[in-house]
Design an enzyme around this catalytic site. Sequence first.
Site, PDB file in Angstrom:
ATOM      1  N   ASN A  61       0.840  -1.217   0.000  1.00 12.80           N
ATOM      2  CA  ASN A  61       0.000   0.000   0.000  1.00 12.80           C
ATOM      3  C   ASN A  61       0.865   1.253   0.000  1.00 12.80           C
ATOM      4  O   ASN A  61       1.903   1.319   0.652  1.00 12.80           O
ATOM      5  CB  ASN A  61      -1.015   0.001   1.153  1.00 12.80           C
ATOM      6  CG  ASN A  61      -0.422  -0.242   2.521  1.00 12.80           C
ATOM      7  OD1 ASN A  61       0.547  -0.978   2.670  1.00 12.80           O
ATOM      8  ND2 ASN A  61      -0.990   0.381   3.524  1.00 12.80           N
ATOM      9  N   GLU A  63       0.403   5.242   0.515  1.00 17.07           N
ATOM     10  CA  GLU A  63      -0.549   6.261   0.980  1.00 17.07           C
ATOM     11  C   GLU A  63      -0.154   7.651   0.484  1.00 17.07           C
ATOM     12  O   GLU A  63       0.901   7.848  -0.125  1.00 17.07           O
ATOM     13  CB  GLU A  63      -0.626   6.202   2.509  1.00 17.07           C
ATOM     14  CG  GLU A  63      -1.185   4.858   2.980  1.00 17.07           C
ATOM     15  CD  GLU A  63      -1.416   4.769   4.481  1.00 17.07           C
ATOM     16  OE1 GLU A  63      -0.995   5.675   5.232  1.00 17.07           O
ATOM     17  OE2 GLU A  63      -2.038   3.764   4.886  1.00 17.07           O
ATOM     18  N   CYS A  72      -4.249   0.704  -2.297  1.00 16.99           N
ATOM     19  CA  CYS A  72      -4.044  -0.532  -1.533  1.00 16.99           C
ATOM     20  C   CYS A  72      -2.995  -1.429  -2.197  1.00 16.99           C
ATOM     21  O   CYS A  72      -2.796  -1.381  -3.425  1.00 16.99           O
ATOM     22  CB  CYS A  72      -5.338  -1.341  -1.465  1.00 16.99           C
ATOM     23  SG  CYS A  72      -6.660  -0.563  -0.553  1.00 16.99           S
ATOM     24  N   GLU A  74      -3.106  -4.626  -2.859  1.00 15.10           N
ATOM     25  CA  GLU A  74      -3.618  -5.586  -3.852  1.00 15.10           C
ATOM     26  C   GLU A  74      -3.723  -4.942  -5.226  1.00 15.10           C
ATOM     27  O   GLU A  74      -3.407  -5.565  -6.245  1.00 15.10           O
ATOM     28  CB  GLU A  74      -5.004  -6.103  -3.447  1.00 15.10           C
ATOM     29  CG  GLU A  74      -5.023  -6.885  -2.147  1.00 15.10           C
ATOM     30  CD  GLU A  74      -5.267  -6.027  -0.916  1.00 15.10           C
ATOM     31  OE1 GLU A  74      -4.791  -4.860  -0.880  1.00 15.10           O
ATOM     32  OE2 GLU A  74      -5.934  -6.512   0.006  1.00 15.10           O
ATOM     33  N   CYS A 111     -10.194  -5.015   0.558  1.00 16.15           N
ATOM     34  CA  CYS A 111     -11.341  -4.099   0.556  1.00 16.15           C
ATOM     35  C   CYS A 111     -12.179  -4.342  -0.714  1.00 16.15           C
ATOM     36  O   CYS A 111     -11.761  -5.039  -1.642  1.00 16.15           O
ATOM     37  CB  CYS A 111     -10.868  -2.652   0.632  1.00 16.15           C
ATOM     38  SG  CYS A 111     -10.262  -1.995  -0.932  1.00 16.15           S
ATOM     39  N   CYS A 114     -10.552  -3.470  -4.045  1.00 14.26           N
ATOM     40  CA  CYS A 114      -9.522  -4.430  -4.473  1.00 14.26           C
ATOM     41  C   CYS A 114     -10.155  -5.725  -4.959  1.00 14.26           C
ATOM     42  O   CYS A 114      -9.674  -6.338  -5.917  1.00 14.26           O
ATOM     43  CB  CYS A 114      -8.541  -4.698  -3.327  1.00 14.26           C
ATOM     44  SG  CYS A 114      -7.480  -3.271  -3.014  1.00 14.26           S
TER      45      CYS A 114
HETATM   46  N1  THU Z   1      -5.249  -1.420   2.619  1.00 13.75           N
HETATM   47  C1  THU Z   1      -4.719  -2.277   1.710  1.00 13.75           C
HETATM   48  O1  THU Z   1      -3.575  -2.101   1.245  1.00 13.75           O
HETATM   49  N2  THU Z   1      -5.482  -3.318   1.301  1.00 13.75           N
HETATM   50  C2  THU Z   1      -6.756  -3.536   1.703  1.00 13.75           C
HETATM   51  O2  THU Z   1      -7.447  -4.365   1.123  1.00 13.75           O
HETATM   52  C3  THU Z   1      -7.291  -2.805   2.834  1.00 13.75           C
HETATM   53  C4  THU Z   1      -6.574  -1.560   3.183  1.00 13.75           C
HETATM   54  C5  THU Z   1      -4.455  -0.265   3.022  1.00 13.75           C
HETATM   55  C6  THU Z   1      -4.962   1.038   2.487  1.00 13.75           C
HETATM   56  C7  THU Z   1      -4.424   2.010   3.491  1.00 13.75           C
HETATM   57  O3  THU Z   1      -3.087   2.367   3.099  1.00 13.75           O
HETATM   58  C8  THU Z   1      -4.350   1.214   4.790  1.00 13.75           C
HETATM   59  O4  THU Z   1      -4.443  -0.146   4.411  1.00 13.75           O
HETATM   60  C9  THU Z   1      -5.470   1.541   5.766  1.00 13.75           C
HETATM   61  O5  THU Z   1      -6.697   1.486   5.148  1.00 13.75           O
END
Ligand code: THU
Length: 160
Positions: A61, A63, A72, A74, A111, A114
């Site tokens: 991920n 940000e 994210c 994935e 999520c 994804c």
């Molecule tokens: N996140 C992911 O990388 N994958 C997911 O399926 C759920 C959330 C990340 C996004 C963000 O950087 C952090 O987790 C908190 O939401």
Amino acid sequence: MKKKLSFEITIYDDLNELTPADKVLMTQAVAARKNAYAPYSKFSVGAAVSMANGEVVIGSNQENASYPSGLCAERVAIFHAGATFPGVAVKTVAITATSDTYQVTVPAAPCGNCRQAMFEYEFKQKEPIRLLLMGETGTIIECGAVADILPLGFNSTFLE
Ligand code: THU
């Protein structure tokens, strides 16, 4: 006639119960987790995508101070795979999460965005993409297909 649909998941106690190939892939996802850029959530996710040509593509991920601009793990991984090896089928995606603030003892849950993004590739290749989901410790969940965790998913046939 009335029909009922159901799906199965497999739950493993730990990494040692996985096949050697799955264990290696999950270990690559754990390594990918270290490349996460997660200064805001402190929640780092790693994903490793195994491809039909034997290659493995990773993602984590990433940000952003403007929160919705981040992505994210994935989607970083599956888009990385699509961009690097177009037309090559995705076999398995291993996903793992960790946090700077608590111990993640339950399997990572992709999520909805994804799930939809991975479903696009699964639908396109007409072969299921297996998922392996892990926290930092604890059980590991195996799903046979993205469609299993995105029931009634939207795909391109609706646009024809
Ligand atoms: N996140 C992911 O990388 N994958 C997911 O399926 C759920 C959330 C990340 C996004 C963000 O950087 C952090 O987790 C908190 O939401």
